[in-house]
Scaffold this active site. Structure first.
Site, PDB file in Angstrom:
ATOM      1  N   ASP A  15      -3.903  -5.355   1.249  1.00 26.61           N
ATOM      2  CA  ASP A  15      -3.139  -4.420   2.075  1.00 26.61           C
ATOM      3  C   ASP A  15      -2.214  -3.584   1.190  1.00 26.61           C
ATOM      4  OD1 ASP A  15      -1.001  -6.078   1.412  1.00 26.61           O
ATOM      5  OD2 ASP A  15      -0.844  -6.969   3.402  1.00 26.61           O
ATOM      6  N   ALA A  16      -1.303  -2.856   1.803  1.00 23.02           N
ATOM      7  CA  ALA A  16      -0.405  -1.970   1.068  1.00 23.02           C
ATOM      8  C   ALA A  16       0.508  -2.730   0.103  1.00 23.02           C
ATOM      9  CB  ALA A  16       0.437  -1.151   2.042  1.00 23.02           C
TER      10      ALA A  16
END
Length: 135
Positions: A15-16
């Site tokens: 993810d980020a």
């Protein structure tokens, strides 16, 4: 069933924040279950075509303990907790290879269903026997 399947974390899995996105642990678990069935001699497309069944997830739970990151090598394990005529519960854990740290502790409930009606159906005896012998 004490199965162990290797997985490498790719960018697409993160993810980020650069850690494995929580839902991807279930994808890793699915891969391990598929490979376990394959090792027992059962391909999922053959089960559908010849037996008229598929295995579907009835329930899934995960307890996230530590993050996996890009390029980590993981072990996804599976252990049959219980089985019935139509389903099974599998404990599945994800560990980082090397330090063997437990990253995710999971449990997945699987049901055998008829491909036409999607109603529960007994697990075919040939499959159930192999599952029992793998315990």
């Amino acid at each position: 069933m004490n199965y162990r399947f290797p997985v490498r974390v790719y960018y697409e899995d993160t993810d980020a924040a650069g850690i494995v996105y929580y839902a991807n642990y279930f994808r890793f678990m699915e891969r391990a279950r598929t490979e376990w069935l394959r090792d027992l001699g059962f391909e999922q497309d053959v089960l559908r075509r010849e037996y008229g069944i598929v295995f579907v997830v009835r329930s899934a739970a995960a307890d996230y303990r530590a993050p996996a990151r890009f390029n980590d090598l993981l072990w996804v394990t599976g252990e049959l907790v219980q089985h019935s005529r139509t389903g099974m519960t599998i404990a599945q854990n994800v560990y980082r290879q090397g330090d063997n740290e437990l990253l995710c502790k999971g449990e997945v409930g699987i049901v055998c269903v008829d491909i036409e009606s999607f109603r529960p159906r007994p697990i075919p005896s040939a499959i159930l026997e192999k599952i029992k012998n793998a315990e």
